[in-house]
Design an enzyme around this catalytic site. Sequence first.
Site, PDB file in Angstrom:
ATOM      1  N   LEU A  89     -51.725  -6.821 -78.066  1.00  0.00           N
ATOM      2  CA  LEU A  89     -51.001  -6.219 -79.183  1.00  0.00           C
ATOM      3  C   LEU A  89     -50.013  -7.237 -79.726  1.00  0.00           C
ATOM      4  O   LEU A  89     -49.144  -7.717 -78.994  1.00  0.00           O
ATOM      5  CB  LEU A  89     -50.246  -4.968 -78.740  1.00  0.00           C
ATOM      6  CG  LEU A  89     -51.051  -3.748 -78.279  1.00  0.00           C
ATOM      7  CD1 LEU A  89     -51.541  -3.906 -76.850  1.00  0.00           C
ATOM      8  CD2 LEU A  89     -50.183  -2.496 -78.370  1.00  0.00           C
ATOM      9  N   ILE A 172     -44.928   0.950 -75.677  1.00  0.00           N
ATOM     10  CA  ILE A 172     -44.527  -0.332 -75.105  1.00  0.00           C
ATOM     11  C   ILE A 172     -43.571  -1.000 -76.090  1.00  0.00           C
ATOM     12  O   ILE A 172     -43.887  -1.146 -77.263  1.00  0.00           O
ATOM     13  CB  ILE A 172     -45.753  -1.230 -74.849  1.00  0.00           C
ATOM     14  CG1 ILE A 172     -46.823  -0.464 -74.051  1.00  0.00           C
ATOM     15  CG2 ILE A 172     -45.346  -2.490 -74.110  1.00  0.00           C
ATOM     16  CD1 ILE A 172     -48.120  -1.223 -73.883  1.00  0.00           C
ATOM     17  N   GLY A 175     -43.708  -7.066 -77.738  1.00  0.00           N
ATOM     18  CA  GLY A 175     -44.999  -7.660 -77.362  1.00  0.00           C
ATOM     19  C   GLY A 175     -45.602  -7.090 -76.095  1.00  0.00           C
ATOM     20  O   GLY A 175     -44.889  -6.788 -75.143  1.00  0.00           O
ATOM     21  N   SER A 176     -46.927  -6.989 -76.039  1.00  0.00           N
ATOM     22  CA  SER A 176     -47.526  -6.331 -74.880  1.00  0.00           C
ATOM     23  C   SER A 176     -49.039  -6.488 -74.843  1.00  0.00           C
ATOM     24  O   SER A 176     -49.655  -7.036 -75.753  1.00  0.00           O
ATOM     25  CB  SER A 176     -47.190  -4.837 -74.903  1.00  0.00           C
ATOM     26  OG  SER A 176     -47.695  -4.259 -76.090  1.00  0.00           O
ATOM     27  N   ARG A 177     -49.639  -5.982 -73.760  1.00  0.00           N
ATOM     28  CA  ARG A 177     -51.084  -5.853 -73.641  1.00  0.00           C
ATOM     29  C   ARG A 177     -51.389  -4.536 -72.944  1.00  0.00           C
ATOM     30  O   ARG A 177     -50.556  -3.993 -72.193  1.00  0.00           O
ATOM     31  CB  ARG A 177     -51.696  -7.020 -72.869  1.00  0.00           C
ATOM     32  CG  ARG A 177     -51.265  -7.106 -71.429  1.00  0.00           C
ATOM     33  CD  ARG A 177     -51.944  -8.248 -70.706  1.00  0.00           C
ATOM     34  NE  ARG A 177     -53.162  -7.830 -70.021  1.00  0.00           N
ATOM     35  CZ  ARG A 177     -53.956  -8.659 -69.345  1.00  0.00           C
ATOM     36  NH1 ARG A 177     -53.676  -9.943 -69.308  1.00  0.00           N
ATOM     37  NH2 ARG A 177     -55.026  -8.213 -68.728  1.00  0.00           N
TER      38      ARG A 177
END
Length: 211
Positions: A89, A172, A175-177
């Site tokens: 993301l 979240i 920044g994230s996954r």
Amino acid sequence: MSRRSWAVARPYVLGALLPGLALLSAGRRSGWWLVGLAGALLLFFRDPERRAVRRPGVVYAAADGVISAVESAEDSWLGGRAVRIVTFLSLYDVHVTRSPLAGEVAALEKEEGGHLPAFLGGAGRNSGYRVCLEGPEGRAAVEMRAGMVARRITPWIRDGERVKAGQRLGLIHLGSRTDVLLPTAGTEVLVRPGCRVRAGLSPLARREGRR
């Protein structure tokens, strides 16, 4: 923006907006930068409504973004061999995570870890939450991983809760996954690295025998 997403966004937005307005009231044009940042943060924490016709046997994307990896994994909850589908993301994506299938939240686990940038391979060991789901399409796990900046995740579900495919699981921060894990046996993956997906709308995989 929903009421829940505003509750998460409020400290970030006001933390930029109020100093910006104070600078502007003092005649400092630099305040516009902070006001602009507050607007960007509002956009980041958006939480759009999404409705779609659900097809039996289909596992949907849990997050907006780009598929960065489809790889083999070992997972005791899924009975051993599993396939891990990783979504990266960016700051421009909606960061609300959604359930890939209908079922029950069999476990909600907070996992400690690092805070690497979400685009690095080692970010799979970042701190975050793991949601174990069990439903008509079988078992699945969703891992929400925090990134380098805010390092926080707000879950919106609890153990034992029944969820629908596409229902919001949490948000979240920055920044994230997000990873979706499925049993290797009986799973046909429908995406590949580079594909752009939308949470709750884009099919990720199909579970054989459950159509």
